[in-house]
Design a protein around this motif. Sequence first.
Motif, mmCIF file in Angstrom:
data_model
loop_
_atom_site.group_PDB
_atom_site.id
_atom_site.type_symbol
_atom_site.label_atom_id
_atom_site.label_comp_id
_atom_site.label_asym_id
_atom_site.label_seq_id
_atom_site.Cartn_x
_atom_site.Cartn_y
_atom_site.Cartn_z
ATOM 1 N N SER A 58 7.940 -1.121 4.479
ATOM 2 C CA SER A 58 7.147 -0.172 5.255
ATOM 3 C C SER A 58 6.019 -0.892 5.994
ATOM 4 N N PRO A 59 6.008 -0.847 7.339
ATOM 5 C CA PRO A 59 4.986 -1.565 8.114
ATOM 6 C C PRO A 59 3.558 -1.165 7.716
ATOM 7 N N ALA A 60 3.344 0.084 7.315
ATOM 8 C CA ALA A 60 2.001 0.532 6.958
ATOM 9 C C ALA A 60 1.556 0.008 5.594
ATOM 10 N N GLY A 61 2.507 -0.550 4.833
ATOM 11 C CA GLY A 61 2.174 -1.016 3.490
ATOM 12 C C GLY A 61 1.642 -2.436 3.446
ATOM 13 N N ILE A 62 1.771 -3.163 4.559
ATOM 14 C CA ILE A 62 1.374 -4.577 4.607
ATOM 15 C C ILE A 62 0.094 -4.717 5.428
ATOM 16 N N VAL A 63 -0.937 -5.300 4.847
ATOM 17 C CA VAL A 63 -2.207 -5.499 5.546
ATOM 18 C C VAL A 63 -2.249 -6.937 6.041
ATOM 19 N N TRP A 64 -2.106 -7.102 7.353
ATOM 20 C CA TRP A 64 -2.074 -8.447 7.925
ATOM 21 C C TRP A 64 -3.482 -8.974 8.168
ATOM 22 N N LEU A 65 -3.643 -10.266 7.930
ATOM 23 C CA LEU A 65 -4.923 -10.929 8.160
ATOM 24 C C LEU A 65 -5.362 -10.766 9.620
ATOM 25 N N LEU A 66 -4.399 -10.694 10.548
ATOM 26 C CA LEU A 66 -4.747 -10.635 11.968
ATOM 27 C C LEU A 66 -4.669 -9.218 12.552
ATOM 28 N N LYS B 245 -4.438 1.894 7.696
ATOM 29 C CA LYS B 245 -3.509 1.588 6.605
ATOM 30 C C LYS B 245 -4.103 1.978 5.248
ATOM 31 N N PHE B 246 -5.409 1.723 5.068
ATOM 32 C CA PHE B 246 -6.029 2.082 3.787
ATOM 33 C C PHE B 246 -6.182 3.588 3.656
ATOM 34 N N LYS B 247 -6.467 4.250 4.761
ATOM 35 C CA LYS B 247 -6.611 5.711 4.738
ATOM 36 C C LYS B 247 -5.324 6.371 4.253
ATOM 37 N N SER B 248 -4.179 5.795 4.673
ATOM 38 C CA SER B 248 -2.902 6.407 4.284
ATOM 39 C C SER B 248 -2.262 5.720 3.076
ATOM 40 N N ALA B 249 -3.028 4.881 2.376
ATOM 41 C CA ALA B 249 -2.484 4.197 1.190
ATOM 42 C C ALA B 249 -2.052 5.221 0.142
ATOM 43 N N VAL B 250 -0.927 4.968 -0.495
ATOM 44 C CA VAL B 250 -0.412 5.861 -1.538
ATOM 45 C C VAL B 250 -1.303 5.786 -2.782
ATOM 46 N N THR B 251 -1.737 6.952 -3.286
ATOM 47 C CA THR B 251 -2.488 6.979 -4.555
ATOM 48 C C THR B 251 -1.704 7.835 -5.551
ATOM 49 N N PRO C 193 -2.444 0.367 -14.210
ATOM 50 C CA PRO C 193 -1.342 -0.075 -13.349
ATOM 51 C C PRO C 193 -0.038 0.698 -13.562
ATOM 52 N N ILE C 194 0.145 1.331 -14.736
ATOM 53 C CA ILE C 194 1.383 2.076 -14.981
ATOM 54 C C ILE C 194 1.278 3.476 -14.376
ATOM 55 N N GLU C 195 0.245 4.214 -14.778
ATOM 56 C CA GLU C 195 0.120 5.614 -14.339
ATOM 57 C C GLU C 195 -0.507 5.742 -12.960
ATOM 58 N N LYS C 196 -1.324 4.768 -12.577
ATOM 59 C CA LYS C 196 -2.056 4.862 -11.306
ATOM 60 C C LYS C 196 -1.943 3.541 -10.533
ATOM 61 N N ALA C 197 -0.696 3.217 -10.144
ATOM 62 C CA ALA C 197 -0.432 1.903 -9.526
ATOM 63 C C ALA C 197 -1.189 1.730 -8.212
ATOM 64 N N GLY C 198 -1.192 2.770 -7.380
ATOM 65 C CA GLY C 198 -1.836 2.669 -6.067
ATOM 66 C C GLY C 198 -3.330 2.449 -6.196
ATOM 67 N N VAL C 199 -3.985 3.290 -7.002
ATOM 68 C CA VAL C 199 -5.430 3.187 -7.205
ATOM 69 C C VAL C 199 -5.790 1.835 -7.847
ATOM 70 N N SER C 200 -4.978 1.402 -8.790
ATOM 71 C CA SER C 200 -5.265 0.132 -9.471
ATOM 72 C C SER C 200 -5.182 -1.038 -8.484
ATOM 73 N N ASN C 201 -4.212 -0.959 -7.573
ATOM 74 C CA ASN C 201 -4.076 -1.996 -6.543
ATOM 75 C C ASN C 201 -5.332 -2.032 -5.665
ATOM 76 N N LEU D 299 0.817 -1.221 0.000
ATOM 77 C CA LEU D 299 0.000 0.000 0.000
ATOM 78 C C LEU D 299 0.852 1.273 0.000
ATOM 79 N N GLN D 300 2.059 1.182 0.559
ATOM 80 C CA GLN D 300 2.920 2.367 0.611
ATOM 81 C C GLN D 300 3.881 2.434 -0.566
ATOM 82 N N ASN D 301 4.052 1.314 -1.234
ATOM 83 C CA ASN D 301 5.013 1.245 -2.339
ATOM 84 C C ASN D 301 4.420 0.339 -3.412
ATOM 85 N N PRO D 302 3.395 0.872 -4.147
ATOM 86 C CA PRO D 302 2.633 0.008 -5.066
ATOM 87 C C PRO D 302 3.433 -0.517 -6.252
ATOM 88 N N GLY D 303 4.736 -0.202 -6.305
ATOM 89 C CA GLY D 303 5.593 -0.806 -7.325
ATOM 90 C C GLY D 303 6.106 -2.169 -6.878
#
Length: 330
Positions: free
Chosen positions: A204-212, A221-227, A237-245, A191-195
């Motif tokens: 980045s700990p905020a980029g990984i969404v853990w099941l637990l 984590k989603f609120k601060s996701a990189v767009t 996916p090329i121009e808008k990697a974060g949003v596409s994810n 989420l923090q580094n959509p490449g």
Amino acid sequence: SSLPRLFSGIQPSADSLHLGNYVGALVQWKEMQATYDAFFCVVDLHAITVAQDPALLREQTRRTAAQYIAAGIDPAQSTLFVQSHVPAHAELAWVLNTITGFGEASRMTQFKDKSAKQGADSTSVGLFTYPVLQAADILLYDATIVPVGEDQRQHIELTRDLAQRFNSRFGQTFVVPEVSIQKESAKIYDLQNPGAKMSKSGESPAGIVWLLDEPSVTAKKFKSAVTDAGREVRFDPIEKAGVSNLLTIMSVLSGTAIPALEDQYSGRGYGDFKKDVAEIVVESFAPIRERTLELLADPAELDRVLGGNADRANEVASATLAKVYDHVGF
Ligand code: ADP
Ligand code: NA
């Protein structure tokens, strides 16, 4: 069972599985268990190819197994077991090591990447022969299908080569498995580094969404996701990697196609969209988290289930190993 065999596994190298493991592995496994005689393994022998703390490893192995069950792998329908409970994995890996070329193993790109990062002195020989152990995992169960991500293609090709080589040198022994690469739509990015793909070892700990994760942590984590600087919810996916994810995540979890989601959020900006993605993730994960905690609260019962499943795995695996030992002259 007369169904075709399937083998897959995840390393118990973290406390929790993450959204990428869920979408790329567990969701698919759950669907496939009705049409395959499936073997789902917690691959702890693979995990120790990099240094692990023993007490943590033991705990993570249990937690990983509990999450398989909580996510819908039914230990009465599929065989859900811990790799080290079945000695034939290590035994067959040894035999396969002896028919693997040093140059052939040296060409594995995952080893080259990982060892380059770690440096030669902290890279174990176990990490070098990791793909050979993976071949043993698959070949022990006569698996015809191995659902993996694109990054595993080279390892499955090696498994096929080793199976064919063994068969032609020692006589028909192994089923040669098919490579079944999961579609790209099943790949989840950080989420923090959509490449970069979401990974247990992400930076980045905020980029990984853990099941637990607790629901409030997931929401944050989603609120601060990189767009990006735009405001259009569009799959690119090329121009808008974060949003596409985020679109991929929402589409997989809701069952709504991406174009329909683009329409739904047209002209509404990213705020609403991110909030809704977080909500559907929390909704999907909450029951799994709850069930996992329940299973972990009764370790004796979990061990009983894993023990019974290991017996089933041992039966199949030891029969294959006996054939192999006979064919090589033991
Ligand atoms: P990790 O990279 O977190 O250590 P593993 O290599 O143990 O994950 O992968 C376990 C399973 O989860 C494999 O089937 C792999 O394809 C899948 N997987 C891992 N990360 C992702 C991701 N970001 N997106 C989709 N599938 C993934
Ligand atoms: Na893996």
